[in-house]
Scaffold this motif. Structure first.
Motif: not given
Length: 737
Positions: A102-105, A131-135, A140-147
């Motif tokens: 349901s959440i892309r990425g 921003e902690r998702l990057l942990e 990475g950056g693309v998946r982080y912004h998609t989420i």
């Protein structure tokens, strides 16, 4: 897992179900209708919940309000009137929710990593510390912004839905509102909740007013007063008026709003200043118009004036030579009145041909077309409805189209492709059943007619006016600015028909003498003093009497026409009774609102659907029902059309239809109830229109005093229109004649 089911599902007292969504079995993107399997405490297996929800995901907690039903095929189900999904609070629910896609990425792999990393706080992390998702390994950056983007979008939807629920808006309406306004839903509704009445199908002023007051808008708010005034003008439009007397409008708005006269007066001035309304005179009355209708009537007069300029687009024809030749060719003998009418038609660029049944309108049209045939003219024939166009084609043996098809409606943009910049290619246009054309369609038609063309408008001015606003045919005739031929003589074909003779008597205010004993006739009156008895009589007449005596098929040949929709003898009640009598509801059926459709049911399209190429008034029969996919197949004369569950709102049962809806059609046999309970609609042109729909047999059922009331009601409820005056004013210096 903290979920609950209030009590045993077999209990009829259950009102609320809460649980974790295990599976979304079905979800309709258009209306949000969903079938959801829910894991609930103290219940073996999964609970099936059905209802409307804009967005839901596996793993979320579902709150449902409604009642239990026993579906014949699927067993016990919870039918929800309100559904709300909220993010899960348990590790199991969170993991399932994130794994659902349901959440892309985020898929199953990253859902597992996120839960392992952040535990029960993972949703808080996505919301407050993204921003902690990057942990997390692999993000990475693309998946982080998609989420982040997808989460923000879903949060916006949730916030909007919560706002709408809190203000008393149902799930289905909330879905419609979100689809219309998107992310701006809360902002737009906070500014003006009354916009719902104009923007969302099925939400009128009264519903919008209830929502507005729940949102805290005061009853004496200027915003409410202006919305109520526009609603009053819309009500006038629904009754066929283009304008409405100023004082009567203020009375109506005051009654609707229950506020002071001063406040309504102020609201009117605001609407006039904004340009949404226009003040002008009709006769000696100051009237208020919706700006659109004011401009439509004025523009129609201008277009008619322009169209009247110049001469006929054919080489001059000598009637003395042409008429004998056409009589020989068509094997007919024209009466003097028809010869005079034909002479006028051959010399008129614009002509109105009117008259009742059996007076030779069709003969005149065929004679004109036959005379002009050798001149290689481009001739176009059209009528407002599919049934009327088919009748015109059969009577002329030439191709005829609906006005919408002639003008080439673009279904995507909902505009006509034929217009002033791309006009029709014709030298002569014949428009049949012209009394049905309202001011909106008339303007579109006029815009598309080339200035060089001649036009023949054919219609019965004594019939009911158009369902939509305006009184086009009547106004054009009364303006005395356009040539008019009115045929009155009944010819041999109609002289032997009591239907036609009685129709003309009714039109003159004379009560016909119906046969009181079993005699050869095509027009009968069956007396019944009580509605209950009349209903029984109608059922017997449709099912047994007419088929046995005349051989007509109850489904295909007999049409019940009622003056009204409501009441025991209104179309709604009659359709229920006739459906049960002629086509009892089967297991293979589908229900929408209070109406059930089964295979074989007679149905009618009640709005124009340009995508499907079916139009208001088209009648067909249900060919198939797919309950699992919630689809219905309807067979029209030359096509099979599929309807989704949402689109069933466009259909109604058609065993009984209103006399208004029958305009432009003919049926082998008709049955018409007439009781004093129909008094709001009892007027001469209604009975006259109804009677002239019967081609071979007319049976009136009811009270003779109701029939006589209608015939004596000569004063038709006039519509407030200005086309007559616009035409008269435009013709003062250069009349259209």
């Amino acid at each position: 897992m903290s979920v609950s089911l209030n009590s045993d599902p077999q209990s009829p007292d259950i009102k609320i179900v809460e649980g974790i969504i295990e599976r979304i079995v079905f979800h309709n993107e258009d209306n949000g209708f969903s079938v959801i399997r829910v894991k609930a405490k103290d219940h073996k297996g999964l609970v099936t919940v059905v209802g409307n929800i804009l967005q839901a995901s596996e793993g979320e907690k579902l709150h449902a309000e409604g009642t239990w039903i026993q579906d014949k095929k699927f067993g016990p189900q919870f039918k929800a009137t309100a559904l709300r999904a909220v993010p899960p609070a348990t590790i199991e629910g969170i993991k399932k929710y994130l794994s659902s896609g349901s959440i892309r990425g985020i898929g199953p792999k990253y859902a597992k990593r996120l839960v392992e990393k952040f535990g029960e706080k993972v949703l808080e992390i996505i919301e407050d510390e993204p921003e902690r998702l990057l942990e997390v390994e692999g993000i990475g950056g693309v998946r982080y912004h998609t989420i982040r983007k997808d989460w923000a979008g879903q949060k916006t939807i949730r916030d909007i839905m919560i706002f709408l629920y809190q203000n008393g808006i149902s799930t289905l309406k909330a879905s419609q509102i979100f689809k219309a306004y998107g992310a701006k839903s809360v902002e737009l509704l906070t500014q003006n909740p009354y916009r719902l009445a104009n923007d969302i199908r099925g939400i009128g002023f009264l519903t919008a007013d209830t929502i507005a007051q729940k949102m805290g808008i005061e009853r004496d708010s200027p915003l409410r007063a202006q919305a109520g005034l526009l609603y009053a003008l819309q009500q006038a439009r629904e009754s066929g008026h283009c304008g409405f007397p100023r004082e009567s409008l203020l009375d109506m708005a005051e009654d609707i709003l229950q506020v002071s006269r001063d406040l309504v007066e102020t609201a009117l001035q605001a609407e006039l200043l904004s340009g949404k309304a226009v003040e002008a005179t009709i006769g000696d009355q100051n009237c208020i118009f919706l700006k659109e209708l004011y401009n439509l009537e004025k523009n129609c007069a201008q277009l008619l004036q322009k169209l009247a300029e110049g001469s006929v687009p054919w080489i001059d024809v000598d009637p003395k030579t042409a008429i004998p030749l056409v009589e020989e060719k068509l094997n007919i003998e024209l009466a003097n009145s028809q010869k005079e009418a034909l002479h006028t038609a051959l010399h008129s660029k614009l002509l109105i041909l009117t008259g009742g049944p059996g007076v030779g309108k069709t003969t005149l049209v065929n004679s004109l077309l036959s005379i002009l045939e050798k001149q290689n003219l481009k001739v176009a024939l059209c009528a407002p409805t599919g049934r009327a166009a088919k009748k015109l084609a059969e009577s002329t043996n030439k191709k005829a189209k609906t006005i919408h098809r002639l003008l080439e409606m673009n279904p995507l943009q909902k505009v006509f492709q034929r217009n002033e910049t791309d006009p029709l290619e014709c030298d002569l246009l014949v428009v049949d059943e012209f009394s049905m054309v309202d001011i909106t369609l008339f303007r579109s038609l006029l815009q598309a007619i080339p200035s060089s063309a001649a036009v023949l408008f054919v219609g019965d001015v004594d019939q009911l006016p158009s369902i939509g606003p305006g009184s086009v045919l009547k106004d054009m005739i009364s303006s005395k600015q356009i040539s008019v031929v009115r045929l009155t003589e009944i010819f041999r074909q109609g002289a032997g028909s009591q239907i036609i003779l009685n129709a003309h008597m009714i039109n003159q205010g004379i009560t016909p003498n119906f046969p009181t004993a079993p005699v050869e006739s095509d027009c009968f009156f069956v007396k019944c003093e009580h509605p209950e008895n009349a209903l029984e009589k109608i059922m017997h007449i449709v099912k047994e009497r007419i088929p046995q005596k005349f051989g007509f098929d109850p489904m295909k040949d007999i049409q019940v026409l009622s003056p009204m929709n409501r009441g025991l003898l209104g179309t709604q009640s009659l359709n229920v009774e006739l459906q049960q009598l002629l086509n009892p509801i089967s297991t293979k059926s589908i229900k929408k609102n209070d109406m059930t459709f089964s295979i074989g049911d007679k149905v009618m399209q009640i709005e124009n659907n340009y995508d499907k190429d079916v139009y208001n008034g088209d009648i067909g029969y249900v060919a198939d029902v797919n309950k699992e996919d919630e689809q219905l197949m309807v067979s029209y004369e030359e096509k099979l059309i599929s309807y989704t569950y949402k689109e069933l709102e466009q259909l109604t049962l058609a065993y009984a239809i209103t006399i208004h809806k029958s305009q432009g059609s003919e049926y082998p046999a008709i049955v018409v109830p007439l009781m004093t309970q129909h008094y709001p609609m009892l007027q001469r042109n209604l009975v006259y229109t109804g009677m002239t729909r019967g081609k071979q047999l007319v049976v009136l059922v009811g009270q003779m005093r109701a029939f006589e009331m209608a015939i004596k009601e000569k004063q038709v409820r006039n519509r407030w229109t200005k086309l007559n005056e616009w035409l008269s004013e435009s013709g003062e210096d250069s009349p259209l004649l």
